[in-house]
Motif scaffolding. Structure first.
Motif, PDB file in Angstrom:
ATOM      1  N   GLY A 232       0.850  -1.186   0.000  1.00  0.00           N
ATOM      2  CA  GLY A 232       0.000   0.000   0.000  1.00  0.00           C
ATOM      3  C   GLY A 232       0.886   1.235   0.000  1.00  0.00           C
ATOM      4  O   GLY A 232       2.090   1.152  -0.265  1.00  0.00           O
ATOM      5  N   PHE A 233       0.307   2.397   0.315  1.00  0.00           N
ATOM      6  CA  PHE A 233       1.063   3.650   0.199  1.00  0.00           C
ATOM      7  C   PHE A 233       2.091   3.812   1.325  1.00  0.00           C
ATOM      8  O   PHE A 233       1.780   3.617   2.501  1.00  0.00           O
ATOM      9  CB  PHE A 233       0.114   4.853   0.229  1.00  0.00           C
ATOM     10  CG  PHE A 233      -0.564   5.088  -1.084  1.00  0.00           C
ATOM     11  CD1 PHE A 233       0.035   5.884  -2.055  1.00  0.00           C
ATOM     12  CD2 PHE A 233      -1.789   4.507  -1.361  1.00  0.00           C
ATOM     13  CE1 PHE A 233      -0.582   6.100  -3.283  1.00  0.00           C
ATOM     14  CE2 PHE A 233      -2.422   4.725  -2.585  1.00  0.00           C
ATOM     15  CZ  PHE A 233      -1.824   5.515  -3.541  1.00  0.00           C
ATOM     16  N   ILE A 234       3.300   4.181   0.906  1.00  0.00           N
ATOM     17  CA  ILE A 234       4.384   4.475   1.841  1.00  0.00           C
ATOM     18  C   ILE A 234       5.052   5.765   1.358  1.00  0.00           C
ATOM     19  O   ILE A 234       5.380   5.869   0.158  1.00  0.00           O
ATOM     20  CB  ILE A 234       5.381   3.298   1.877  1.00  0.00           C
ATOM     21  CG1 ILE A 234       4.666   2.087   2.492  1.00  0.00           C
ATOM     22  CG2 ILE A 234       6.626   3.653   2.677  1.00  0.00           C
ATOM     23  CD1 ILE A 234       5.243   0.785   2.128  1.00  0.00           C
ATOM     24  N   PHE A 235       5.237   6.724   2.252  1.00  0.00           N
ATOM     25  CA  PHE A 235       5.743   8.027   1.806  1.00  0.00           C
ATOM     26  C   PHE A 235       7.233   8.010   1.484  1.00  0.00           C
ATOM     27  O   PHE A 235       8.057   8.474   2.248  1.00  0.00           O
ATOM     28  CB  PHE A 235       5.399   9.122   2.832  1.00  0.00           C
ATOM     29  CG  PHE A 235       4.105   9.790   2.498  1.00  0.00           C
ATOM     30  CD1 PHE A 235       4.060  10.909   1.680  1.00  0.00           C
ATOM     31  CD2 PHE A 235       2.914   9.251   2.942  1.00  0.00           C
ATOM     32  CE1 PHE A 235       2.857  11.495   1.324  1.00  0.00           C
ATOM     33  CE2 PHE A 235       1.700   9.828   2.606  1.00  0.00           C
ATOM     34  CZ  PHE A 235       1.676  10.950   1.796  1.00  0.00           C
ATOM     35  N   THR A 236       7.551   7.478   0.333  1.00  0.00           N
ATOM     36  CA  THR A 236       8.907   7.560  -0.208  1.00  0.00           C
ATOM     37  C   THR A 236       8.947   8.745  -1.184  1.00  0.00           C
ATOM     38  O   THR A 236       7.927   9.410  -1.411  1.00  0.00           O
ATOM     39  CB  THR A 236       9.227   6.274  -0.986  1.00  0.00           C
ATOM     40  OG1 THR A 236       8.248   6.165  -2.031  1.00  0.00           O
ATOM     41  CG2 THR A 236       9.176   5.043  -0.103  1.00  0.00           C
ATOM     42  N   ASP A 237      10.109   8.941  -1.819  1.00  0.00           N
ATOM     43  CA  ASP A 237      10.213  10.022  -2.817  1.00  0.00           C
ATOM     44  C   ASP A 237       9.184   9.824  -3.923  1.00  0.00           C
ATOM     45  O   ASP A 237       8.641  10.789  -4.463  1.00  0.00           O
ATOM     46  CB  ASP A 237      11.626  10.020  -3.440  1.00  0.00           C
ATOM     47  CG  ASP A 237      12.664  10.555  -2.463  1.00  0.00           C
ATOM     48  OD1 ASP A 237      12.269  11.003  -1.364  1.00  0.00           O
ATOM     49  OD2 ASP A 237      13.866  10.499  -2.792  1.00  0.00           O
ATOM     50  N   MET A 238       8.918   8.543  -4.272  1.00  0.00           N
ATOM     51  CA  MET A 238       7.958   8.287  -5.351  1.00  0.00           C
ATOM     52  C   MET A 238       6.577   8.857  -4.992  1.00  0.00           C
ATOM     53  O   MET A 238       5.932   9.513  -5.810  1.00  0.00           O
ATOM     54  CB  MET A 238       7.842   6.785  -5.625  1.00  0.00           C
ATOM     55  CG  MET A 238       6.785   6.471  -6.657  1.00  0.00           C
ATOM     56  SD  MET A 238       6.542   4.701  -6.900  1.00  0.00           S
ATOM     57  CE  MET A 238       7.969   4.289  -7.871  1.00  0.00           C
ATOM     58  N   VAL A 239       6.133   8.608  -3.792  1.00  0.00           N
ATOM     59  CA  VAL A 239       4.798   9.064  -3.406  1.00  0.00           C
ATOM     60  C   VAL A 239       4.781  10.592  -3.245  1.00  0.00           C
ATOM     61  O   VAL A 239       3.798  11.252  -3.585  1.00  0.00           O
ATOM     62  CB  VAL A 239       4.316   8.315  -2.151  1.00  0.00           C
ATOM     63  CG1 VAL A 239       3.018   8.904  -1.617  1.00  0.00           C
ATOM     64  CG2 VAL A 239       4.117   6.837  -2.491  1.00  0.00           C
ATOM     65  N   HIS A 240       5.892  11.165  -2.791  1.00  0.00           N
ATOM     66  CA  HIS A 240       5.962  12.629  -2.735  1.00  0.00           C
ATOM     67  C   HIS A 240       5.833  13.227  -4.141  1.00  0.00           C
ATOM     68  O   HIS A 240       5.113  14.197  -4.343  1.00  0.00           O
ATOM     69  CB  HIS A 240       7.283  13.081  -2.085  1.00  0.00           C
ATOM     70  CG  HIS A 240       7.254  12.971  -0.594  1.00  0.00           C
ATOM     71  ND1 HIS A 240       8.016  12.068   0.101  1.00  0.00           N
ATOM     72  CD2 HIS A 240       6.528  13.625   0.339  1.00  0.00           C
ATOM     73  CE1 HIS A 240       7.765  12.181   1.409  1.00  0.00           C
ATOM     74  NE2 HIS A 240       6.859  13.118   1.566  1.00  0.00           N
ATOM     75  N   ARG A 241       6.518  12.605  -5.123  1.00  0.00           N
ATOM     76  CA  ARG A 241       6.415  13.120  -6.497  1.00  0.00           C
ATOM     77  C   ARG A 241       4.985  12.969  -7.016  1.00  0.00           C
ATOM     78  O   ARG A 241       4.439  13.860  -7.658  1.00  0.00           O
ATOM     79  CB  ARG A 241       7.374  12.354  -7.429  1.00  0.00           C
ATOM     80  CG  ARG A 241       8.840  12.719  -7.279  1.00  0.00           C
ATOM     81  CD  ARG A 241       9.675  12.122  -8.419  1.00  0.00           C
ATOM     82  NE  ARG A 241       9.563  10.684  -8.519  1.00  0.00           N
ATOM     83  CZ  ARG A 241      10.384   9.808  -7.905  1.00  0.00           C
ATOM     84  NH1 ARG A 241      11.367  10.253  -7.145  1.00  0.00           N
ATOM     85  NH2 ARG A 241      10.228   8.510  -8.073  1.00  0.00           N
ATOM     86  N   TYR A 242       4.398  11.824  -6.741  1.00  0.00           N
ATOM     87  CA  TYR A 242       3.043  11.523  -7.202  1.00  0.00           C
ATOM     88  C   TYR A 242       2.054  12.541  -6.630  1.00  0.00           C
ATOM     89  O   TYR A 242       1.209  13.088  -7.352  1.00  0.00           O
ATOM     90  CB  TYR A 242       2.685  10.099  -6.762  1.00  0.00           C
ATOM     91  CG  TYR A 242       1.263   9.668  -7.005  1.00  0.00           C
ATOM     92  CD1 TYR A 242       0.808   9.428  -8.294  1.00  0.00           C
ATOM     93  CD2 TYR A 242       0.381   9.498  -5.938  1.00  0.00           C
ATOM     94  CE1 TYR A 242      -0.509   9.026  -8.508  1.00  0.00           C
ATOM     95  CE2 TYR A 242      -0.925   9.098  -6.148  1.00  0.00           C
ATOM     96  CZ  TYR A 242      -1.365   8.859  -7.434  1.00  0.00           C
ATOM     97  OH  TYR A 242      -2.656   8.471  -7.639  1.00  0.00           O
ATOM     98  N   ALA A 243       2.202  12.837  -5.334  1.00  0.00           N
ATOM     99  CA  ALA A 243       1.300  13.802  -4.682  1.00  0.00           C
ATOM    100  C   ALA A 243       1.515  15.186  -5.266  1.00  0.00           C
ATOM    101  O   ALA A 243       0.552  15.904  -5.567  1.00  0.00           O
ATOM    102  CB  ALA A 243       1.551  13.805  -3.174  1.00  0.00           C
ATOM    103  N   SER A 244       2.790  15.550  -5.454  1.00  0.00           N
ATOM    104  CA  SER A 244       3.013  16.927  -5.924  1.00  0.00           C
ATOM    105  C   SER A 244       2.556  17.074  -7.374  1.00  0.00           C
ATOM    106  O   SER A 244       2.050  18.135  -7.751  1.00  0.00           O
ATOM    107  CB  SER A 244       4.454  17.367  -5.688  1.00  0.00           C
ATOM    108  OG  SER A 244       5.245  17.117  -6.796  1.00  0.00           O
ATOM    109  N   GLU A 245       2.638  15.994  -8.154  1.00  0.00           N
ATOM    110  CA  GLU A 245       2.111  16.091  -9.534  1.00  0.00           C
ATOM    111  C   GLU A 245       0.594  16.270  -9.522  1.00  0.00           C
ATOM    112  O   GLU A 245       0.018  16.924 -10.403  1.00  0.00           O
ATOM    113  CB  GLU A 245       2.485  14.849 -10.359  1.00  0.00           C
ATOM    114  CG  GLU A 245       2.548  15.219 -11.844  1.00  0.00           C
ATOM    115  CD  GLU A 245       2.429  14.039 -12.765  1.00  0.00           C
ATOM    116  OE1 GLU A 245       1.621  14.096 -13.703  1.00  0.00           O
ATOM    117  OE2 GLU A 245       3.153  13.051 -12.547  1.00  0.00           O
TER     118      GLU A 245
END
Ligand code: NAI
Length: 254
Positions: free
Chosen positions: A186-199
């Motif tokens: 499931g969701f884990i706040f890595t750099d990938m998820v930070h990029r996804y959120a900011s996009e």
């Protein structure tokens, strides 16, 4: 505990995020670890593991290049011995657009890293595992390899492909005692998820506000939540586990 003593593990995308946590836990359990990543920070991760008493090396590799995958795996065998664990973890999120607005190049970029590289690394590790007489391949898919979701079509398609590929390879290589399983975080706040959120135009607080309630156990996960699952699948304690889907998502898909 040292459940992985004597094993040689390759972790793709081990320079950061989930991959770095996976590499650390595998090393802690006694495996010699090789990090394959295009991000040079993989060297720092390897040096940190070595400073903690583990055997760890880094290879600068774009896992979409068949030549680099093949030659780097051979060099890992030369330095650490036969590879018996492969964690296909490297991945990218891609652009957030519906199918009718998506460029072919954006589709192909995601498929290349998230699916084709899993094929390439598996293809080139099999001869080494065959030589060792056993092996465990752990493919990091996603809850989106199981569930639908809007607007990131290549990510979903690539992670679904990983799930299906894992089952195919599990059946093909079971007679050679090479196990293949997929993990679905499931969701884990890595750099990938930070990029996804900011996009998506979301601040971290807004993204957490939206994501936390979707995980019934409360909030998003930690990289170690995934790493411990990988340790289990890599270990001999999972000797009768192949073709399975280990969902680690705080109950998101329940
Ligand atoms: P991340 O962006 O923090 O780390 C990904 C790593 O893969 C980076 O070190 C990057 O350099 C490497 N990488 C990317 N393309 C590469 C290439 N062509 N060659 C070599 N290395 C490459 O992402 P995160 O979150 O750690 O993701 C790891 C895996 O977990 C990915 O497959 C991702 O899809 C999957 N995942 C992550 C979730 C999350 O919430 N963070 C949820 C579900 C799955």
């Amino acid at each position: 505990m040292a459940r992985l003593n004597g094993k040689v593990a390759v972790v793709t995308g081990g320079a950061n995020g989930l991959g770095a946590a996976i590499a650390a836990r595998l090393a802690e359990e006694g495996a010699a670890v090789a990090i394959l990543d295009r991000d040079e920070r993989g060297q720092d991760v390897a040096e940190k593991l070595t400073a903690n008493g583990a055997k760890a090396i880094f290879r600068s590799v774009d896992v979409t290049s068949e030549d680099r995958v093949s030659s780097s795996l051979a060099s890992v065998v030369e330095e650490l011995g036969s590879i018996t664990v492969l964690v296909n973890n490297a991945g990218i999120e891609g652009v957030n657009k519906p199918t009718d607005q998506l460029d072919l190049a954006d589709w192909e970029k995601v498929m290349a890293v998230n699916s084709t590289a899993v094929f390439l690394c598996t293809k080139h590790v099999i001869p080494h595992m065959r030589a060792a007489g056993h092996g465990s391949i752990v493919n990091i898919s996603s809850i989106y390899g199981i569930l639908g979701g809007a607007d990131i079509p290549p990510y979903h398609a690539s992670k679904g492909a990983v799930r299906a590929m894992s089952k195919n390879d599990a059946l093909t290589y079971a007679p050679e005692n090479i196990r293949v399983n997929s993990v679905h975080p499931g969701f884990i706040f890595t750099d990938m998820v930070h990029r996804y959120a900011s996009e998506a135009g979301l601040s971290e607080a807004d993204a957490r506000g939206a994501l936390d309630p979707a995980h019934p156990l409360g909030g998003t996960g930690d990289p170690d939540d995934i790493a411990w699952g990988v340790v289990y699948l890599a270990s001999d304690q999972a000797k009768w586990v192949t073709g399975s889907e280990l969902v680690i998502d705080g109950g998101y898909t329940a």
